[in-house]
Design a protein around this motif. Structure first.
Motif, PDB file in Angstrom:
ATOM      1  N   THR A   1     -18.464  -5.561 -50.648  1.00  0.00           N
ATOM      2  CA  THR A   1     -17.028  -4.880 -51.218  1.00  0.00           C
ATOM      3  C   THR A   1     -17.024  -3.468 -51.018  1.00  0.00           C
ATOM      4  O   THR A   1     -18.054  -2.741 -51.142  1.00  0.00           O
ATOM      5  CB  THR A   1     -17.137  -5.402 -52.834  1.00  0.00           C
ATOM      6  OG1 THR A   1     -15.626  -4.978 -53.059  1.00  0.00           O
ATOM      7  CG2 THR A   1     -17.980  -4.468 -53.565  1.00  0.00           C
TER       8      THR A   1
ATOM      9  N   THR B   1     -13.959  -0.263 -51.644  1.00  0.00           N
ATOM     10  CA  THR B   1     -12.518   0.443 -51.789  1.00  0.00           C
ATOM     11  C   THR B   1     -12.603   1.522 -50.890  1.00  0.00           C
ATOM     12  O   THR B   1     -13.230   2.347 -50.600  1.00  0.00           O
ATOM     13  CB  THR B   1     -12.477   0.946 -53.356  1.00  0.00           C
ATOM     14  OG1 THR B   1     -12.792  -0.223 -54.369  1.00  0.00           O
ATOM     15  CG2 THR B   1     -11.311   1.549 -53.559  1.00  0.00           C
TER      16      THR B   1
ATOM     17  N   ARG C   1      -0.890  -7.298 -51.039  1.00  0.00           N
ATOM     18  CA  ARG C   1      -2.093  -7.693 -50.319  1.00  0.00           C
ATOM     19  C   ARG C   1      -1.632  -8.680 -49.207  1.00  0.00           C
ATOM     20  O   ARG C   1      -2.234  -8.809 -48.183  1.00  0.00           O
ATOM     21  CB  ARG C   1      -2.998  -8.507 -51.333  1.00  0.00           C
ATOM     22  CG  ARG C   1      -2.310  -9.754 -51.889  1.00  0.00           C
ATOM     23  CD  ARG C   1      -3.253 -10.668 -52.927  1.00  0.00           C
ATOM     24  NE  ARG C   1      -2.735 -12.030 -53.268  1.00  0.00           N
ATOM     25  CZ  ARG C   1      -2.630 -12.990 -52.469  1.00  0.00           C
ATOM     26  NH1 ARG C   1      -3.054 -12.871 -51.276  1.00  0.00           N
ATOM     27  NH2 ARG C   1      -2.067 -13.952 -52.970  1.00  0.00           N
TER      28      ARG C   1
ATOM     29  N   SER D   1      -7.224  -6.578 -52.286  1.00  0.00           N
ATOM     30  CA  SER D   1      -6.020  -5.946 -53.539  1.00  0.00           C
ATOM     31  C   SER D   1      -4.714  -5.376 -53.016  1.00  0.00           C
ATOM     32  O   SER D   1      -4.730  -5.185 -51.598  1.00  0.00           O
ATOM     33  CB  SER D   1      -6.819  -4.939 -54.238  1.00  0.00           C
ATOM     34  OG  SER D   1      -6.752  -3.765 -53.734  1.00  0.00           O
TER      35      SER D   1
ATOM     36  N   THR E   1      -5.039   3.419 -51.869  1.00  0.00           N
ATOM     37  CA  THR E   1      -6.223   2.898 -52.250  1.00  0.00           C
ATOM     38  C   THR E   1      -5.904   1.198 -52.282  1.00  0.00           C
ATOM     39  O   THR E   1      -5.358   0.799 -52.979  1.00  0.00           O
ATOM     40  CB  THR E   1      -7.040   3.576 -53.390  1.00  0.00           C
ATOM     41  OG1 THR E   1      -8.370   2.753 -53.496  1.00  0.00           O
ATOM     42  CG2 THR E   1      -6.381   3.236 -54.846  1.00  0.00           C
ATOM     43  N   TYR E   2      -6.919   0.683 -51.576  1.00  0.00           N
ATOM     44  CA  TYR E   2      -7.066  -0.766 -51.779  1.00  0.00           C
ATOM     45  C   TYR E   2      -8.876  -1.294 -51.642  1.00  0.00           C
ATOM     46  O   TYR E   2      -9.552  -0.404 -51.490  1.00  0.00           O
ATOM     47  CB  TYR E   2      -6.596  -1.654 -50.571  1.00  0.00           C
ATOM     48  CG  TYR E   2      -7.227  -1.788 -49.297  1.00  0.00           C
ATOM     49  CD1 TYR E   2      -8.117  -2.457 -48.755  1.00  0.00           C
ATOM     50  CD2 TYR E   2      -6.947  -0.599 -48.289  1.00  0.00           C
ATOM     51  CE1 TYR E   2      -8.823  -2.566 -47.507  1.00  0.00           C
ATOM     52  CE2 TYR E   2      -7.492  -0.456 -47.088  1.00  0.00           C
ATOM     53  CZ  TYR E   2      -8.474  -1.360 -46.805  1.00  0.00           C
ATOM     54  OH  TYR E   2      -9.118  -1.487 -45.732  1.00  0.00           O
ATOM     55  N   THR E   3      -8.984  -2.531 -52.216  1.00  0.00           N
ATOM     56  CA  THR E   3     -10.233  -2.685 -52.124  1.00  0.00           C
ATOM     57  C   THR E   3     -10.469  -4.399 -51.514  1.00  0.00           C
ATOM     58  O   THR E   3      -9.329  -5.193 -51.727  1.00  0.00           O
ATOM     59  CB  THR E   3     -10.643  -3.239 -53.704  1.00  0.00           C
ATOM     60  OG1 THR E   3     -10.696  -1.725 -54.334  1.00  0.00           O
ATOM     61  CG2 THR E   3     -12.053  -3.574 -53.741  1.00  0.00           C
TER      62      THR E   3
ATOM     63  N   PRO F   1     -15.591  -6.474 -57.416  1.00  0.00           N
ATOM     64  CA  PRO F   1     -14.997  -5.207 -56.714  1.00  0.00           C
ATOM     65  C   PRO F   1     -15.247  -3.924 -57.658  1.00  0.00           C
ATOM     66  O   PRO F   1     -14.350  -3.414 -58.205  1.00  0.00           O
ATOM     67  CB  PRO F   1     -13.553  -5.633 -56.638  1.00  0.00           C
ATOM     68  CG  PRO F   1     -13.260  -6.616 -57.988  1.00  0.00           C
ATOM     69  CD  PRO F   1     -14.501  -7.253 -58.137  1.00  0.00           C
TER      70      PRO F   1
ATOM     71  N   GLN G   1     -12.854  -0.835 -57.490  1.00  0.00           N
ATOM     72  CA  GLN G   1     -11.199  -1.081 -57.827  1.00  0.00           C
ATOM     73  C   GLN G   1     -10.847  -0.494 -59.110  1.00  0.00           C
ATOM     74  O   GLN G   1     -11.553  -0.621 -59.797  1.00  0.00           O
ATOM     75  CB  GLN G   1     -10.942  -2.670 -57.629  1.00  0.00           C
ATOM     76  CG  GLN G   1      -9.580  -2.878 -57.765  1.00  0.00           C
ATOM     77  CD  GLN G   1      -9.158  -4.344 -57.801  1.00  0.00           C
ATOM     78  OE1 GLN G   1     -10.186  -5.161 -57.336  1.00  0.00           O
ATOM     79  NE2 GLN G   1      -8.053  -4.870 -57.898  1.00  0.00           N
TER      80      GLN G   1
END
Length: 299
Positions: free
Chosen positions: A6, A8, A44, A109, A150-152, A215, A218
């Protein structure tokens, strides 16, 4: 022991995802928080679309995989994860006399802006075309927002390449290849929207391969002016599972000149290197998990 990759990511881009809108106004997808600020986001589903698009363009992922059955667009009954990397990574639901469902092994995400939206608009016309006909131009307004986002992403390494519905388990070499391709795509991610190609290559990334699916980072990314706040990130690395601190599995990648407090980031977080080095380390960790050979590319 099963493991999960995982991370971010933070990138800088503009106006990534529009909703339905009204009249001649195109609205960005956005939401409000209790502090009164409004933030835009790319869903997403939008990110997934561009991952699959680039998978096809760069690695030849099979997109001839869907059909319409009884009014429902879905993956073809005769195809399995052997035929489709997309079905393997993002799951499927096939309805019929016997419904088949396989959850996604890769979960995304939304990509959420880190800076609030302040109502900026862009005025558009098609004057260039209308003048050729001596006609009146059509008018349009679109919301505009340039921000850090930002995304994860979370990848269940144990379940990639495995489908109990069809008694399929791909070779470790093929499982590694699919994740390697996915990481290469995310490293060079872009989005085509309204005549623009937005660069979604990460400027900062933090994560690792962990013994628990979570995550971790996140919701932990925050900006203060041009500074990246590090306290929440440091505290997150101190979480423990099975007696082990997540810090020992965590790495970070940073593009020089992105944040004003670069020195503080380097001092506070474990193993901060370049974004390229971060991705190479993740690919190496995946290769080790699947017990296949991989040599980190030389710069």
């Amino acid at each position: 022991m099963s493991k999960t990759l995982t991370f971010t990511a933070v990138m800088e881009a503009g106006s990534l995802n529009y909703g339905e809108g009204f009249s001649n106004i195109s609205e960005l997808k956005k939401f409000s928080r209790v502090n009164g600020n409004t933030y835009t986001f790319a869903s997403r589903q939008a990110i997934r679309y561009d991952v699959v698009r680039l998978g096809n363009e760069l690695f030849g992922w099979n997109l001839n995989t869907v059909s319409k059955q009884k009014g429902t667009v879905q993956f073809k009954d005769e195809l399995t994860i052997e035929d489709s990397v997309e079905m393997d990574l993002f799951g499927y639901l096939k309805t019929g006399k016997k419904s088949l469902k396989r959850p996604a092994t890769v979960r995304l995400s939304h990509a959420i802006s880190l800076e609030p939206y302040n109502g900026d608009m862009e005025f558009l016309t098609n004057m260039g075309l209308a003048e050729r006909l001596g006609d009146t131009a059509n008018l349009a307004n679109i919301e505009n927002h340039v921000s850090y986002y930002t995304y994860t992403i979370t990848i269940d390494l144990d379940k990639v390449g495995v489908d109990a519905n069809n008694a399929i388990e791909l070779s470790n070499e093929e499982r590694f290849t699919r994740i390697h391709q996915l990481l290469d795509i995310l490293k060079l991610l872009s989005r085509n929207i309204r005549g623009r190609q937005e660069n979604l290559t990460p400027l900062f990334v933090i994560g690792g391969v962990y013994p628990v699916a979570n995550p971790f980072f996140q919701g932990r990314i925050q900006l203060e002016g041009k500074n990246l706040k590090v306290d929440a990130l440091v505290e997150t690395t101190e979480f423990t599972f099975g007696g082990e601190a997540m810090k020992q599995f965590t790495k970070a990648g940073l593009t020089s000149g992105t944040f004003a407090n670069e020195d503080a980031i380097q001092a506070a977080l474990p193993e901060v290197a370049s974004v390229e080095t971060f991705f190479q380390e993740m690919i190496k960790a995946v290769a080790n998990y699947y017990e296949v050979s991989y040599e980190i590319a030389k710069a």
